[in-house]
Design a protein around this motif. Structure first.
Motif, PDB file in Angstrom:
ATOM      1  N   PRO A 149       0.866  -1.229  -0.085  1.00  0.00           N
ATOM      2  CA  PRO A 149       0.037  -0.029  -0.092  1.00  0.00           C
ATOM      3  C   PRO A 149       0.949   1.255   0.075  1.00  0.00           C
ATOM      4  O   PRO A 149       0.263   2.120  -0.733  1.00  0.00           O
ATOM      5  CB  PRO A 149      -0.787  -0.146   1.501  1.00  0.00           C
ATOM      6  N   ILE A 150       2.093   1.115   0.642  1.00  0.00           N
ATOM      7  CA  ILE A 150       2.899   2.396   0.565  1.00  0.00           C
ATOM      8  C   ILE A 150       3.147   2.869  -0.757  1.00  0.00           C
ATOM      9  O   ILE A 150       3.325   3.991  -1.203  1.00  0.00           O
ATOM     10  CB  ILE A 150       3.995   2.203   1.492  1.00  0.00           C
ATOM     11  N   ILE A 151       3.333   1.858  -1.829  1.00  0.00           N
ATOM     12  CA  ILE A 151       3.855   2.017  -3.185  1.00  0.00           C
ATOM     13  C   ILE A 151       2.630   2.897  -3.803  1.00  0.00           C
ATOM     14  O   ILE A 151       2.892   3.632  -4.402  1.00  0.00           O
ATOM     15  CB  ILE A 151       4.299   0.789  -3.771  1.00  0.00           C
ATOM     16  N   TRP A 152       1.530   2.134  -3.491  1.00  0.00           N
ATOM     17  CA  TRP A 152       0.318   3.021  -4.224  1.00  0.00           C
ATOM     18  C   TRP A 152       0.123   4.084  -3.495  1.00  0.00           C
ATOM     19  O   TRP A 152      -0.477   5.060  -4.307  1.00  0.00           O
ATOM     20  CB  TRP A 152      -0.820   1.876  -4.039  1.00  0.00           C
ATOM     21  N   GLN A 153       0.433   4.266  -2.161  1.00  0.00           N
ATOM     22  CA  GLN A 153       0.297   5.713  -1.607  1.00  0.00           C
ATOM     23  C   GLN A 153       0.946   6.651  -2.333  1.00  0.00           C
ATOM     24  O   GLN A 153       0.855   7.839  -2.555  1.00  0.00           O
ATOM     25  CB  GLN A 153       0.530   5.642  -0.307  1.00  0.00           C
ATOM     26  N   VAL A 154       2.337   6.239  -2.716  1.00  0.00           N
ATOM     27  CA  VAL A 154       3.464   7.063  -3.418  1.00  0.00           C
ATOM     28  C   VAL A 154       2.788   7.610  -4.860  1.00  0.00           C
ATOM     29  O   VAL A 154       2.546   8.793  -5.271  1.00  0.00           O
ATOM     30  CB  VAL A 154       4.585   6.582  -3.606  1.00  0.00           C
ATOM     31  N   ILE A 155       2.037   6.573  -5.584  1.00  0.00           N
ATOM     32  CA  ILE A 155       1.645   6.906  -6.878  1.00  0.00           C
ATOM     33  C   ILE A 155       0.409   7.876  -6.763  1.00  0.00           C
ATOM     34  O   ILE A 155       0.494   8.798  -7.595  1.00  0.00           O
ATOM     35  CB  ILE A 155       0.926   5.377  -7.333  1.00  0.00           C
ATOM     36  N   ALA A 156      -0.445   7.618  -5.687  1.00  0.00           N
ATOM     37  CA  ALA A 156      -1.508   8.501  -5.650  1.00  0.00           C
ATOM     38  C   ALA A 156      -1.016   9.933  -5.276  1.00  0.00           C
ATOM     39  O   ALA A 156      -1.583  10.971  -5.674  1.00  0.00           O
ATOM     40  CB  ALA A 156      -2.455   8.012  -4.352  1.00  0.00           C
ATOM     41  N   ILE A 157      -0.004   9.997  -4.398  1.00  0.00           N
ATOM     42  CA  ILE A 157       0.498  11.422  -4.254  1.00  0.00           C
ATOM     43  C   ILE A 157       0.988  12.098  -5.217  1.00  0.00           C
ATOM     44  O   ILE A 157       1.051  13.197  -5.349  1.00  0.00           O
ATOM     45  CB  ILE A 157       1.537  11.315  -2.874  1.00  0.00           C
ATOM     46  N   LEU A 158       1.730  11.342  -6.090  1.00  0.00           N
ATOM     47  CA  LEU A 158       2.555  11.832  -7.248  1.00  0.00           C
ATOM     48  C   LEU A 158       1.421  12.229  -8.362  1.00  0.00           C
ATOM     49  O   LEU A 158       1.458  13.547  -8.811  1.00  0.00           O
ATOM     50  CB  LEU A 158       3.364  10.579  -7.910  1.00  0.00           C
ATOM     51  N   ILE A 159       0.274  11.680  -8.355  1.00  0.00           N
ATOM     52  CA  ILE A 159      -0.541  11.947  -9.237  1.00  0.00           C
ATOM     53  C   ILE A 159      -1.247  13.428  -9.108  1.00  0.00           C
ATOM     54  O   ILE A 159      -1.419  14.427  -9.527  1.00  0.00           O
ATOM     55  CB  ILE A 159      -1.736  11.077  -9.513  1.00  0.00           C
ATOM     56  N   THR A 160      -1.584  13.398  -7.479  1.00  0.00           N
ATOM     57  CA  THR A 160      -2.583  14.469  -6.941  1.00  0.00           C
ATOM     58  C   THR A 160      -1.106  15.855  -6.947  1.00  0.00           C
ATOM     59  O   THR A 160      -1.553  16.873  -7.359  1.00  0.00           O
ATOM     60  CB  THR A 160      -2.555  14.187  -5.418  1.00  0.00           C
ATOM     61  N   SER A 161       0.025  15.519  -6.622  1.00  0.00           N
ATOM     62  CA  SER A 161       0.971  16.756  -6.698  1.00  0.00           C
ATOM     63  C   SER A 161       1.161  17.085  -8.100  1.00  0.00           C
ATOM     64  O   SER A 161       1.587  18.341  -8.181  1.00  0.00           O
ATOM     65  CB  SER A 161       2.116  16.175  -5.964  1.00  0.00           C
ATOM     66  N   PHE A 162       1.135  16.271  -8.760  1.00  0.00           N
ATOM     67  CA  PHE A 162       1.428  16.697 -10.410  1.00  0.00           C
ATOM     68  C   PHE A 162       0.348  17.686 -10.929  1.00  0.00           C
ATOM     69  O   PHE A 162       0.679  18.693 -11.291  1.00  0.00           O
ATOM     70  CB  PHE A 162       1.324  15.515 -11.308  1.00  0.00           C
TER      71      PHE A 162
END
Length: 449
Positions: A149-162
């Motif tokens: 879940p931490i990997i997918w958490q990072v992916i969600a943060i990257l999409i949001t921050s972009f």
């Protein structure tokens, strides 16, 4: 100085278009709660009778407070913390307004985790691997109890921050202009699939037939609380978005459009969930157990289930990400306003903080025993409880009191005629504060019926 004409303190003349603003605001209110919580509380409290009560609560409290937040934001042209003061309030409201920066930041730290879950399950469903093992509860518990879940958490943060790094018109508005129409299409497709399932009529009847015998003071407070939360009130989102609204935008019309969007989404969510769970004999539990454990069982037994399951989790991912973007913009605008940083630097700092603060939540489902059991809740659940049940209704109460009693230019900022302003002010002074206080006492567990 005419504060209503001043620019946001970021120094950029970046504004929403009229339709872009409405779509962004709808995107913030279209969250996961309406999909996994609203059907449950509706079914438990009288079906269509509760839905009618929900509509009344939207009108009495939700829409007046929504309009107040937008008007304060546009008048102040600052962050959620500074708009109260810049709109003419005392300095104490700046300190109180900071709660509407802290709350969305804390919510974001665990919300992106759930957004990551939806992305992961969309991939699993489309690939078909989700249905290789029919122990869906075991699958979910194994997944959230590990490091994945931490990997997918990072992916969600990257999409949001972009998205947020691209700004208001080029990022948030464009993102919502693409995803909200896609969300509507997915809702309609999934609703048609749900209501045409064998036995779906029983679920539709359960949802739409009113049972007034189940209404109670407790049900009224539940409806009131959900009307408040489903519009993203008390989170600083609408205060922040209001700072980027053109002065020619009709806030009254925007408020009605946002309220209608929230209501339609809740209705369609019910027409997806209830027919599906009745068709396959699933318990209508609230929360992740419904969408990550129970509904996959329904999709596995459904023709083209992997496809429709994938669409469902994409729908959830869109709802999660549009809300995450809205939540993310609140602390970003705050640090831009408070420290004079550029948007890129602000996004980077908030992204790192969201990840660091969020990791304990991601690890609190079994992998870190110290975070799993903390007074009857895990770390994730405590953050959810504190923000949703205390900080958000408290933020809404502060907004109502400020707009109703301390704001001298409320009528001009809201753009209301004398007649409608009197009604709005009456609601903010004498109805909304009492009801908001009841919600706060109820959600914090201090009163019950």
């Amino acid at each position: 100085m005419n504060l209503s004409k001043s620019k946001p303190s970021s120094g950029r003349n970046d504004r929403f278009s009229s339709i872009g603003f409405i779509l962004a605001a709808i995107g913030s209110s279209v969250g996961l709660g309406n999909m996994w919580k609203f059907p449950y509380i509706t079914g438990a409290n009288g079906g269509a009778a509760f839905f009618l009560l929900f509509i009344i609560c939207l009108i009495l409290v939700g829409l007046p407070l929504l309009l107040a937040e937008l008007a304060i934001g546009r008048a102040g042209r600052g962050s959620a913390a500074t708009s109260f003061v810049k709109a003419g309030g005392a300095r104490i409201f700046g300190k109180l307004g900071f709660l509407q920066v802290l709350a969305p930041f804390l919510i974001l730290t665990f919300y992106v985790i759930v957004a990551g879950w939806t992305l992961h399950y969309a991939v699993l469903s489309f690939s078909g691997t989700l249905y290789d093992n029919t122990d869906f509860s075991g699958q979910f518990n194994t997944f959230v109890g590990g490091y994945l879940p931490i990997i997918w958490q990072v992916i969600a943060i990257l999409i949001t921050s972009f998205v947020v790094a691209k700004g208001i018109s080029g990022g948030i508005e464009r993102f919502n202009k693409v995803l909200i129409p896609g969300l509507v299409i997915l809702l309609i497709v999934l609703m048609i699939r749900a209501v045409t399932l064998p036995g779906a009529g029983e679920g539709v009847s359960f949802f739409l037939n009113p049972d007034f015998s189940k209404l109670s003071p407790e049900a009224a407070l539940v409806a009131l609380g959900h009307a408040f939360f489903s519009l993203s009130l008390g989170m600083g989102i609408l205060l922040t978005y209001g700072a980027y609204v053109d002065k020619r935008q009709s806030l009254g019309s925007a408020t009605l459009a946002i309220g209608a969007g929230d209501l339609i989404y809740a209705l369609i969510a019910g027409l997806i969930i209830f027919p599906t769970i009745f068709s396959f004999g699933i318990e209508s539990d609230a929360g992740p157990s419904l969408v990550f454990m129970a509904l996959p069982a329904a999709f596995s037994a459904m023709p083209l289930g992997a496809f429709f399951g994938g669409l469902f989790f994409v729908l959830l991912a869109i709802a999660a990400l549009t809300s995450s973007v809205s939540l993310f913009e609140v602390p970003v605008t705050y640090v831009m306003d408070r420290f004079g940083w550029g948007r890129g630097r602000s996004v980077l700092v908030i992204s790192v903080l969201v990840l660091l603060v969020g990791i304990p939540s991601a690890l609190s489902f079994g992998i870190a025993p110290a975070l799993t059991s903390m007074g009857g809740k895990n770390f994730f659940d405590w953050l959810d409880f504190i923000t949703s049940n205390i900080l958000l209704p408290l933020g809404g109460l502060i907004t109502t009191i400020f707009a109703g009693y301390f704001w001298k230019t409320a009528a001009e900022a809201a753009g209301l005629s004398t007649r409608w302003f009197k009604i709005w002010l009456f609601m903010l002074r004498y109805v909304a504060p009492i009801l908001m206080l009841l919600v706060l006492l109820h959600t914090s567990g201090l009163i019950s019926f």
